[in-house]
Design an enzyme around this catalytic site. Structure first.
Site, mmCIF file in Angstrom:
data_model
loop_
_atom_site.group_PDB
_atom_site.id
_atom_site.type_symbol
_atom_site.label_atom_id
_atom_site.label_comp_id
_atom_site.label_asym_id
_atom_site.label_seq_id
_atom_site.Cartn_x
_atom_site.Cartn_y
_atom_site.Cartn_z
ATOM 1 N N SER A 8 36.651 -42.466 -16.394
ATOM 2 C CA SER A 8 38.087 -42.205 -17.618
ATOM 3 C C SER A 8 38.573 -41.214 -15.591
ATOM 4 O O SER A 8 38.323 -39.920 -15.672
ATOM 5 C CB SER A 8 38.484 -41.172 -18.710
ATOM 6 O OG SER A 8 38.760 -39.933 -17.970
ATOM 7 N N HIS A 33 40.287 -46.065 -17.030
ATOM 8 C CA HIS A 33 40.157 -45.718 -19.096
ATOM 9 C C HIS A 33 41.206 -44.468 -18.411
ATOM 10 O O HIS A 33 41.263 -43.717 -17.660
ATOM 11 C CB HIS A 33 38.862 -44.891 -19.264
ATOM 12 C CG HIS A 33 39.028 -43.929 -20.895
ATOM 13 N ND1 HIS A 33 39.496 -44.945 -22.250
ATOM 14 C CD2 HIS A 33 39.654 -43.036 -21.144
ATOM 15 C CE1 HIS A 33 39.611 -44.164 -22.956
ATOM 16 N NE2 HIS A 33 39.924 -42.928 -22.282
ATOM 17 N N ASP A 35 43.265 -41.326 -20.116
ATOM 18 C CA ASP A 35 43.625 -40.534 -21.484
ATOM 19 C C ASP A 35 44.992 -39.833 -21.421
ATOM 20 O O ASP A 35 45.571 -38.432 -19.954
ATOM 21 C CB ASP A 35 42.555 -39.664 -21.135
ATOM 22 C CG ASP A 35 41.155 -39.630 -21.488
ATOM 23 O OD1 ASP A 35 41.022 -40.402 -22.432
ATOM 24 O OD2 ASP A 35 39.887 -39.743 -20.225
ATOM 25 N N MET A 37 47.759 -36.771 -22.140
ATOM 26 C CA MET A 37 47.218 -36.017 -24.030
ATOM 27 C C MET A 37 48.570 -34.985 -23.718
ATOM 28 O O MET A 37 49.000 -34.932 -22.933
ATOM 29 C CB MET A 37 46.068 -35.071 -23.154
ATOM 30 C CG MET A 37 44.971 -35.742 -23.382
ATOM 31 S SD MET A 37 43.600 -34.197 -22.280
ATOM 32 C CE MET A 37 42.304 -35.354 -22.587
ATOM 33 N N HIS A 66 44.419 -44.256 -23.696
ATOM 34 C CA HIS A 66 43.875 -43.240 -25.001
ATOM 35 C C HIS A 66 44.909 -42.519 -25.042
ATOM 36 O O HIS A 66 44.644 -41.734 -24.325
ATOM 37 C CB HIS A 66 42.176 -43.108 -25.014
ATOM 38 C CG HIS A 66 41.626 -42.051 -25.458
ATOM 39 N ND1 HIS A 66 40.818 -41.627 -25.401
ATOM 40 C CD2 HIS A 66 42.049 -42.540 -26.983
ATOM 41 C CE1 HIS A 66 40.275 -41.043 -27.105
ATOM 42 N NE2 HIS A 66 41.170 -40.960 -27.378
ATOM 43 N N MET A 68 46.148 -39.391 -26.760
ATOM 44 C CA MET A 68 45.513 -38.399 -27.382
ATOM 45 C C MET A 68 47.213 -37.612 -27.923
ATOM 46 O O MET A 68 47.169 -36.647 -27.294
ATOM 47 C CB MET A 68 44.688 -37.730 -26.745
ATOM 48 C CG MET A 68 43.038 -38.217 -27.373
ATOM 49 S SD MET A 68 42.160 -38.008 -25.909
ATOM 50 C CE MET A 68 42.353 -38.808 -24.690
ATOM 51 N N MET A 137 34.688 -41.861 -30.334
ATOM 52 C CA MET A 137 34.447 -40.192 -29.781
ATOM 53 C C MET A 137 32.759 -39.767 -30.076
ATOM 54 O O MET A 137 32.909 -39.415 -30.737
ATOM 55 C CB MET A 137 36.084 -38.705 -29.946
ATOM 56 C CG MET A 137 37.152 -40.417 -29.398
ATOM 57 S SD MET A 137 38.389 -38.821 -28.022
ATOM 58 C CE MET A 137 37.497 -38.428 -26.930
ATOM 59 N N PHE A 143 39.253 -32.612 -23.012
ATOM 60 C CA PHE A 143 38.150 -32.600 -21.918
ATOM 61 C C PHE A 143 37.335 -33.179 -21.642
ATOM 62 O O PHE A 143 36.756 -33.968 -22.607
ATOM 63 C CB PHE A 143 37.785 -30.703 -22.337
ATOM 64 C CG PHE A 143 38.942 -30.219 -22.431
ATOM 65 C CD1 PHE A 143 40.414 -29.600 -21.164
ATOM 66 C CD2 PHE A 143 39.527 -29.670 -24.266
ATOM 67 C CE1 PHE A 143 40.831 -28.552 -21.836
ATOM 68 C CE2 PHE A 143 40.815 -28.404 -24.251
ATOM 69 C CZ PHE A 143 41.358 -28.186 -23.456
ATOM 70 N N ASP A 175 33.290 -42.266 -26.116
ATOM 71 C CA ASP A 175 33.817 -42.153 -24.875
ATOM 72 C C ASP A 175 33.494 -40.677 -25.485
ATOM 73 O O ASP A 175 33.735 -39.656 -26.484
ATOM 74 C CB ASP A 175 35.713 -41.999 -25.290
ATOM 75 C CG ASP A 175 36.468 -41.504 -24.861
ATOM 76 O OD1 ASP A 175 35.285 -40.578 -23.235
ATOM 77 O OD2 ASP A 175 37.013 -41.393 -24.411
HETATM 78 C C1 DX5 Z 1 38.368 -36.704 -23.907
HETATM 79 C C2 DX5 Z 1 38.342 -38.266 -23.771
HETATM 80 C C3 DX5 Z 1 37.629 -38.539 -22.077
HETATM 81 C C4 DX5 Z 1 37.073 -37.702 -21.088
HETATM 82 C C5 DX5 Z 1 35.568 -37.799 -21.262
HETATM 83 O O1 DX5 Z 1 39.128 -36.702 -24.546
HETATM 84 O O2 DX5 Z 1 39.680 -38.689 -23.860
HETATM 85 O O3 DX5 Z 1 37.515 -39.863 -21.755
HETATM 86 O O4 DX5 Z 1 37.716 -37.948 -20.365
HETATM 87 O O5 DX5 Z 1 34.742 -37.285 -20.517
HETATM 88 P P1 DX5 Z 1 33.552 -37.254 -19.738
HETATM 89 O O6 DX5 Z 1 32.944 -38.650 -19.903
HETATM 90 O O7 DX5 Z 1 33.312 -36.268 -19.072
HETATM 91 O O8 DX5 Z 1 32.735 -36.910 -21.545
HETATM 92 ZN ZN ZN Z 2 40.046 -41.192 -23.272
#
Ligand code: DX5
Ligand code: ZN
Length: 218
Positions: A8, A33, A35, A37, A66, A68, A137, A143, A175
């Site tokens: 990610s 990946h 993320d 947001m 992904h 969010m 998740m 985060f 994840d």
């Molecule tokens: C959190 C994200 C994850 C995150 C994973 O909302 O969806 O993808 O970046 O990071 P780690 O592996 O550090 O938990």
């Molecule tokens: Zn993610």
């Protein structure tokens, strides 16, 4: 053990993303990946389609977006145009997921459903025949760098049991909080894809690479 690694880039150095993505290239069977947001669905803001589109010029690796964000359907075509291969949206804020899944498929990309740690698998079981990825998740979304929630293992095992008993083809992606200590149990529970943020980008690359190799040899 067989699995895909999906680093990610949320945990990467945003000042040199091209170099960071080169690290992902050095890992066989990997994908990026992303993320996404919006500061509403989760209390954090990350990147949007414009950055994804620029990153697309630097790599042929699959992009797994992904989302969010609130109203994810408003952004499907932008992420498709930006080069996403998978689009995963959260079930929690979606009243009627089937048209969303269909919309992603119509764009020619692979749909995924993401569930937060508090969301029960029963709520989405009926959707599993229609999706390519179930993203479980194992931390609260928002985060990177959080601790793996152990009860996620039961959920992964349950998803794996459903997949086997109904002979379904979706991949189980996990994840949050994956590292050299949690990865093995997650794979044994049934994960096909390991999303890795902090562990992948905040440790010496050669060390991470060899740990991944060791896991694959097991
Ligand atoms: C959190 C994200 C994850 C995150 C994973 O909302 O969806 O993808 O970046 O990071 P780690 O592996 O550090 O938990
Ligand atoms: Zn993610």
């Amino acid at each position: 053990m067989k699995f895909t690694v999906a680093p990610s880039i949320l945990a990467a150095d945003f000042a040199c993303l091209t170099k960071e993505i080169e690290k992902i290239h050095k890992i066989p069977n990997s994908q990026v990946h992303l993320d996404i947001m919006d500061g509403h669905f989760v209390p954090n803001i990350s990147i949007g389609p414009c950055i994804v589109k620029n990153l697309r010029k630097t790599t042929n690796l699959p992009f797994d977006a992904h989302l969010m964000i609130d109203n994810p359907e408003n952004f499907f075509s932008q992420f498709k145009d930006a080069g996403a291969n998978y689009i995963t949206f959260h079930i929690e804020q979606t009243r009627d997921p089937i048209p969303l899944i269909n919309k992603i498929k119509e764009l020619g990309i692979k749909p995924g459903i993401a569930i937060k740690p508090s969301t029960n698998l029963d709520e989405i079981e009926y959707l599993l025949p229609q999706i390519d990825v179930l993203l479980i998740m194992s931390v609260e979304p928002g985060f990177s760098g959080q601790k793996f929630i152990n009860s996620s293992l039961k959920k992964i095992e349950k998803a794996q049991r459903i997949k086997e008993s109904k002979r379904l083809n979706f991949q189980i992606s996990v994840d949050g909080g994956i590292n050299d200590k949690t990865a093995e149990a997650v794979i044994k529970a049934g994960a096909d894809i390991l999303v890795m943020g902090n562990y992948f980008f905040k440790n010496p690359f050669e060390l991470v690479k060899s740990e991944i190799e060791k896991l694959r040899e097991k």
